[in-house]
Design a protein around this motif. Structure first.
Motif, PDB file in Angstrom:
ATOM      1  N   GLU A   1       0.331 -10.661   6.210  1.00 53.31           N
ATOM      2  CA  GLU A   1       1.555 -10.850   7.381  1.00 53.31           C
ATOM      3  C   GLU A   1       1.460  -9.277   8.105  1.00 53.31           C
ATOM      4  OE1 GLU A   1       2.197 -13.096   9.842  1.00 53.31           O
ATOM      5  OE2 GLU A   1       1.038 -15.010   7.809  1.00 53.31           O
ATOM      6  N   PRO A   2       2.142  -8.835   8.637  1.00 50.75           N
ATOM      7  CA  PRO A   2       2.934  -7.663   9.095  1.00 50.75           C
ATOM      8  C   PRO A   2       3.470  -6.799   8.545  1.00 50.75           C
ATOM      9  CG  PRO A   2       2.227  -8.707  11.500  1.00 50.75           C
ATOM     10  CD  PRO A   2       1.491  -9.618  10.131  1.00 50.75           C
ATOM     11  N   ASP A   3       4.737  -8.305   7.841  1.00 56.41           N
ATOM     12  CA  ASP A   3       5.305  -7.565   7.383  1.00 56.41           C
ATOM     13  C   ASP A   3       5.178  -7.411   5.616  1.00 56.41           C
ATOM     14  OD1 ASP A   3       5.753  -9.983   6.930  1.00 56.41           O
ATOM     15  OD2 ASP A   3       7.373 -10.515   5.505  1.00 56.41           O
ATOM     16  N   GLU A   4       4.271  -7.931   5.004  1.00 54.63           N
ATOM     17  CA  GLU A   4       3.760  -8.146   3.645  1.00 54.63           C
ATOM     18  C   GLU A   4       2.998  -6.303   3.591  1.00 54.63           C
ATOM     19  OE1 GLU A   4       3.666 -12.438   2.434  1.00 54.63           O
ATOM     20  OE2 GLU A   4       1.473 -11.478   3.357  1.00 54.63           O
ATOM     21  N   TYR A   5       2.379  -6.392   4.848  1.00 55.23           N
ATOM     22  CA  TYR A   5       1.205  -4.752   5.001  1.00 55.23           C
ATOM     23  C   TYR A   5       1.718  -3.929   5.111  1.00 55.23           C
ATOM     24  CZ  TYR A   5      -0.967  -1.391   7.861  1.00 55.23           C
ATOM     25  OH  TYR A   5      -2.028  -0.084   7.898  1.00 55.23           O
ATOM     26  N   ARG A   6       3.600  -3.894   5.431  1.00 56.99           N
ATOM     27  CA  ARG A   6       4.717  -2.289   6.068  1.00 56.99           C
ATOM     28  C   ARG A   6       4.242  -2.829   4.435  1.00 56.99           C
ATOM     29  NH1 ARG A   6       5.103  -4.618  11.223  1.00 56.99           N
ATOM     30  NH2 ARG A   6       7.355  -5.809   9.655  1.00 56.99           N
ATOM     31  N   ARG A   7       5.244  -3.783   3.328  1.00 59.70           N
ATOM     32  CA  ARG A   7       5.481  -4.259   2.242  1.00 59.70           C
ATOM     33  C   ARG A   7       4.983  -3.261   1.519  1.00 59.70           C
ATOM     34  NH1 ARG A   7       7.050  -9.344   0.214  1.00 59.70           N
ATOM     35  NH2 ARG A   7       7.479  -8.364  -1.908  1.00 59.70           N
TER      36      ARG A   7
END
Length: 393
Positions: free
Chosen positions: A193-199
């Motif tokens: 997910e977008p937030d996981e990608y940034r994490r």
């Protein structure tokens, strides 16, 4: 039973004819790699026995030339034909008709599953019954084998059967039906997910700080660029491994009146042959960092690979630390670097690209995109679903 003493030779002593005690028939035989290959001619007359024996000997020599060893009475075994299959795949991979990864994958499946079980079985005896017996045997040994694993093993066996068909060993290729786990259950591809990608990007940067002063810093830098690049490019693992600097160029396009850069990657070699793709603008930053870090002076003429290694182990450790190694599904599913491609496809669909456009850019079919990505994102992509219309009473 021993020879009776009646014997003679043909072909300068290479082919022997003899009789056993208490048998009226002539036998023919020859030596091959420490073994003695023999067969009864079922003929009592010497002249008839010579005719049958010479024809049998000629056929056996032809088998040795094509398969490497003589077969039994049922024809070549799976092991013998598999040697020809591996040679053909290697030649096709060298020519570019097949990828080297595909060749190695088939060879691995043959050595691990097919040859230990079917190796000494004549190809003519392979049918749906023997295939189902193989499935049951493997399920008893390895209950973790999935439907997909059996499908890959079946395709490896079919490669051998196809070779046997082309060689005239069998008149038709038997149909091997899957009977594992009942009807196939559709499952989505795994993505970030977008937030996981940034994490993940932040976690790789944090991991680099712990490696300062060690020889692993450069590997961590390449892992960061690999992840950032491929989440914006959507290449398969085999494809990105083959990308060279000279295959990549920085292009400019107009998007709603704003100029934006992207990468055009040509000469992509992998599972689907050769193709091209255009990346999102995020891949440009990663590409420029790689050029600077590797000190590539002439990008257009450099045939060096874009990425020097596949940092699977380091990536796994980072995912475990961030508790992103497994999804929250039931049962959990495992993530690795192949998820970069799935993340790219998912992001493109979420931002409004059509399944047909994504499929063309990713060298796959629109049906594949729809079945494994779009249908699972449909609640997010559907507009106007929660419209409220009040009726007048």
């Amino acid at each position: 039973m021993v020879a009776s003493g009646e014997e003679f030779t043909r072909f300068d002593g290479r082919l022997h004819f003899f009789k056993y005690e208490n048998s009226p028939f002539w036998y023919a035989g020859f030596h091959f790699k420490g073994k003695y290959i023999r067969k009864t001619t079922k003929e009592r007359e010497k002249t008839h026995a010579i005719s049958v024996g010479e024809r049998w000997y000629t056929l056996k020599q032809a088998e040795i030339l094509t398969l490497g060893s003589p077969s039994d009475g049922y024809g070549p075994t799976v092991r013998q034909v598999a040697k020809s299959t591996v040679k053909e795949l290697a030649a096709r991979a060298k020519k570019g008709d097949r990828s080297a990864a595909y060749q190695k994958g088939v060879e691995l499946l043959l050595n691990k599953y097919i040859l230990p079980y079917f190796g000494s079985t004549p190809v003519k005896k392979i049918d749906v019954v023997s295939w189902n017996k193989f499935i049951q045997d493997q399920l008893e040994k390895e209950k973790t084998l999935s439907r997909g694993s059996f499908h890959q093993i079946k395709n490896a066996l079919r490669s051998v059967l196809n070779t046997a068909y082309r060689q005239g060993v069998i008149s038709s290729v038997p149909q091997l039906k899957d009977t594992v786990s009942g009807p196939k259950i559709a499952t989505p591809r795994i993505w970030f997910e977008p937030d996981e990608y940034r994490r993940v990007l932040r976690a790789i940067k944090a991991h680099r700080k712990t490696l300062i002063g060690t020889r692993w810093v450069a590997d961590c830098d390449e892992l960061y660029d690999y992840f950032h690049f491929n989440c914006n490019a959507g290449l398969r693992v085999g494809e990105i491994k083959n990308v060279r600097f000279c295959d990549v160029s920085i292009e400019t396009e107009d998007v709603h009146g704003e100029e934006r850069q992207y990468l055009l990657i040509r000469n992509i070699k992998g599972k689907r042959g050769t193709g091209e793709c255009r990346t999102m603008d995020g891949a440009v930053d990663a590409f420029e960092r790689i050029i600077k870090r590797r000190k590539i002076k002439d990008v257009k003429s450099s045939e060096e690979p874009l990425f020097e290694a596949y940092h699977r182990d380091m990536f796994r450790e980072i995912l475990v630390r961030e508790e992103l190694r497994y999804t929250k599904e039931r049962p959990p599913r495992r993530r690795d670097l192949t998820v970069c491609r799935h993340t790219y496809i998912t992001f493109r669909l979420m931002y409004g690209a059509s399944a047909f456009e994504v499929a063309n850019n990713c060298r796959t079919s629109a049906t594949m995109i729809q079945e494994h990505y779009a249908r699972w994102l449909s609640p997010r992509l559907t507009k106007g679903l929660n419209v409220r219309k009040f009726r007048s009473v």
